[in-house]
Design a protein around this motif. Structure first.
Motif, mmCIF file in Angstrom:
data_model
loop_
_atom_site.group_PDB
_atom_site.id
_atom_site.type_symbol
_atom_site.label_atom_id
_atom_site.label_comp_id
_atom_site.label_asym_id
_atom_site.label_seq_id
_atom_site.Cartn_x
_atom_site.Cartn_y
_atom_site.Cartn_z
ATOM 1 N N LEU A 22 23.779 -24.540 12.293
ATOM 2 C CA LEU A 22 22.722 -24.810 11.322
ATOM 3 C C LEU A 22 22.784 -23.683 10.303
ATOM 4 N N GLY A 28 15.830 -20.045 10.209
ATOM 5 C CA GLY A 28 16.933 -19.190 10.615
ATOM 6 C C GLY A 28 18.209 -20.013 10.707
ATOM 7 N N ALA A 29 19.331 -19.335 10.827
ATOM 8 C CA ALA A 29 20.607 -20.013 11.029
ATOM 9 C C ALA A 29 20.934 -20.009 12.516
ATOM 10 N N VAL A 30 21.697 -20.997 12.969
ATOM 11 C CA VAL A 30 22.120 -21.068 14.372
ATOM 12 C C VAL A 30 23.648 -21.055 14.402
ATOM 13 N N GLU B 38 23.279 -19.571 21.988
ATOM 14 C CA GLU B 38 23.624 -19.553 20.576
ATOM 15 C C GLU B 38 22.869 -18.407 19.902
ATOM 16 N N LEU B 39 23.428 -17.959 18.779
ATOM 17 C CA LEU B 39 22.855 -16.839 18.034
ATOM 18 C C LEU B 39 22.005 -17.399 16.894
ATOM 19 N N VAL B 40 20.772 -16.918 16.770
ATOM 20 C CA VAL B 40 19.903 -17.303 15.649
ATOM 21 C C VAL B 40 19.680 -16.066 14.789
ATOM 22 N N MET B 41 19.806 -16.208 13.469
ATOM 23 C CA MET B 41 19.570 -15.046 12.614
ATOM 24 C C MET B 41 18.790 -15.415 11.367
ATOM 25 N N ALA B 42 18.057 -14.448 10.853
ATOM 26 C CA ALA B 42 17.259 -14.633 9.644
ATOM 27 C C ALA B 42 17.155 -13.316 8.903
ATOM 28 N N ASP B 72 10.226 -15.781 11.920
ATOM 29 C CA ASP B 72 11.306 -16.758 11.679
ATOM 30 C C ASP B 72 12.034 -17.094 12.986
ATOM 31 N N LEU B 73 12.291 -16.078 13.794
ATOM 32 C CA LEU B 73 12.920 -16.353 15.100
ATOM 33 C C LEU B 73 11.996 -17.223 15.946
ATOM 34 N N MET B 76 12.157 -20.776 15.267
ATOM 35 C CA MET B 76 13.392 -21.400 15.757
ATOM 36 C C MET B 76 13.412 -21.487 17.287
ATOM 37 N N VAL B 135 19.186 -18.484 21.695
ATOM 38 C CA VAL B 135 18.580 -19.747 22.093
ATOM 39 C C VAL B 135 19.650 -20.533 22.870
ATOM 40 N N ALA B 140 17.541 -24.943 19.600
ATOM 41 C CA ALA B 140 16.802 -24.325 18.490
ATOM 42 C C ALA B 140 15.842 -25.342 17.883
#
Lengths: 322, 322
Positions: A22, A28-30, B38-42, B72-73, B76, B135, B140
């Protein structure tokens, strides 16, 4: 505003990466991490008046704000993957946005780097980029591994960017030949080429590595501090471009090479028995490399003139808030 | 400067995390991703004059610059892990640094979040934070999953932060009781509590989720757009604090609840058959939650007054560059 700018950059930087589950447009991005890799990340900010002159072309800012971050990944030996951008702009300016997006995308495209997040706000011009890349476990290059007896090496040429800054700040009345030389130095300042391929190639070969953002003396000083060693450089060996030598002469160009920042070459240390392999590996990817000194017992960076006497240093490193 | 500030924050935020292979102090940080996540970022930026009033306490800025990113996290459904900080300061100011580090560390400590990278530069006051969390694959929460018939729900109370901003900007001469109520609204503005635990608890339950940074109407509008649906809200259901109602009255507090930004509650959608489970799950972690409307065929957010007529909207969302 936020969506228009970030969307425009996304259009230009759209990279087909399976690992972006995403991208831009949510909170946020995944991302999916590749198996068996570690994640390397860095963040760097450029502020008008501190890191670039007012009036710098938007496309150059787009390029450089990413380049200085990719240079951090290069210094770690990491392969670039994803970026996020925080852009503060005095006003919504379509031309600026278009130019910035173009410069950013031009460099991102070379590395198949995806912009996965962004934030745009109103305020004084300020650009922060966070980058993310991959490295096999335990293979990241750090500042901590230099050992006594290692050779000190650098990629490319030193001092060009700071000479480019002087030329921009105070443009002399030059003939066409000298103007072309200056142009090449200004390009080093505005469009630095991060040494990403070299950083990756140095995995398992270099014992320590930094990129030269603050100046050779300051950045090699970081290796010395991180590794608990000293370094001795030979002034005569410092690689300087023909343009720098012709425009600034031997003495001044040496000072610029030692102290000038914003250059984004890699400085690294290598055990003597691996020097030949480093030379052939970097030659294979078209990256010039030069031995400039060695790691010694002690602390700090010392420079020897051609006659063996201590080299006088007249230009110190590049420090914000100095 | 860079090292002193970042080191001070590191001292205060030092979190023993096995996944931080290399933290602050090199060209980049090296992190080990947990398997099967998975990695979530903002990334989010706060600029003086745009996002906070000049003179805001440094500790409040440290807290809030992290809080808005953790929010933001939360939106998600991600579990916080690592952050990087890009701080631009007009001058090296030890007191500011100490205060900022303290506020940042106070919130980071609650989530065992490690600061792994930073950059400090000179320039107009501007704070960018990039956060990273985990996540399970495919879990997410996004803006895209709302379906017709879903209930729309929010955590906590709405409109407090914008009322706190008004109180700060234009402090009235109040009696002690009203001053205490205002203080509670100002706290919502300066020390927002990101709904991290609620976001994680909503994995697998909510069909779509956002945090309320721009105002309920604007942010629920993002869900509608992302999901290709409309939403109908019931004005009478919007959760408002006793302080907001007492200080602003029924009509004005409603407008503040609909349009006021900077609030950092979660707004999410849930299929009717899961509402009871959401209520008991969030009750279990002490998070208030309220049903405020439903997802309908169509587009955009519509609000109905208690008598069923369309509610007049006098305050629009919170837009920078509006």
């Amino acid at each position: 505003m936020e969506f228009r700018l970030i969307d425009r950059i996304r259009e230009l930087t759209d990279q087909p990466r399976d690992d972006v589950k995403l991208g831009i447009g949510d909170d946020g991005a995944v991302l999916a991490m590749p198996a068996g890799q570690e994640l390397v990340m860095a963040i760097d900010t450029m502020v008008e008046g501190t890191h670039f002159l007012p009036g710098t072309a938007a496309a150059d800012l787009g390029w450089k704000s990413l380049a200085v971050n990719l240079s951090d990944l290069a210094a770690m030996g990491a392969e670039p993957a994803w970026a996020m951008l925080a852009l503060t702009l005095p006003r919504a300016d379509g031309d600026f946005v278009e130019g910035f997006a173009e410069g950013f995308a031009q460099l991102a495209g070379r590395y198949r780097l995806a912009l996965v997040g962004g934030d745009t706000t109103g305020g004084p011009l300020c650009l922060s980029v966070a980058v993310h890349g991959f490295v096999p476990p335990g293979q990241a290059l750090t500042r901590a591994g230099a050992r006594i007896g290692d050779e000190v090496m650098v990629t490319g040429t030193l001092g060009d960017a700071v000479a480019g800054l002087f030329a921009l700040r105070d443009p002399p009345h030059d003939d066409a030949h000298r103007a072309a030389l200056r142009r090449s130095l200004i390009d080093r300042l505005t469009r630095p080429e991060p040494r990403v391929a070299a950083g990756i190639a140095l995995r398992g070969l270099a014992t320590a590595c930094v990129d030269i953002s603050d100046g050779l003396l300051a950045d090699l000083g970081h290796i010395c501090e991180g590794s608990g060693v000293g370094a001795e450089l030979e002034a005569a060996q410092l690689p300087r471009s023909a343009a720098l030598r012709e425009l600034h002469g031997d003495d001044e160009s040496l000072q610029l090479a030692l102290g000038g920042g914003d250059n984004y070459e890699l400085c690294f240390t290598v055990p003597p028995e691996r020097v030949a392999q480093v030379q052939s590996t970097l030659a294979g990817i078209g990256c010039p490399v030069t031995r400039i000194g060695r790691i010694v017992d002690g602390a700090g960076v010392h420079v020897r003139a051609a006659d063996g006497s201590p080299q006088a240093i007249t230009m110190k490193g590049w420090e914000h808030f100095a």
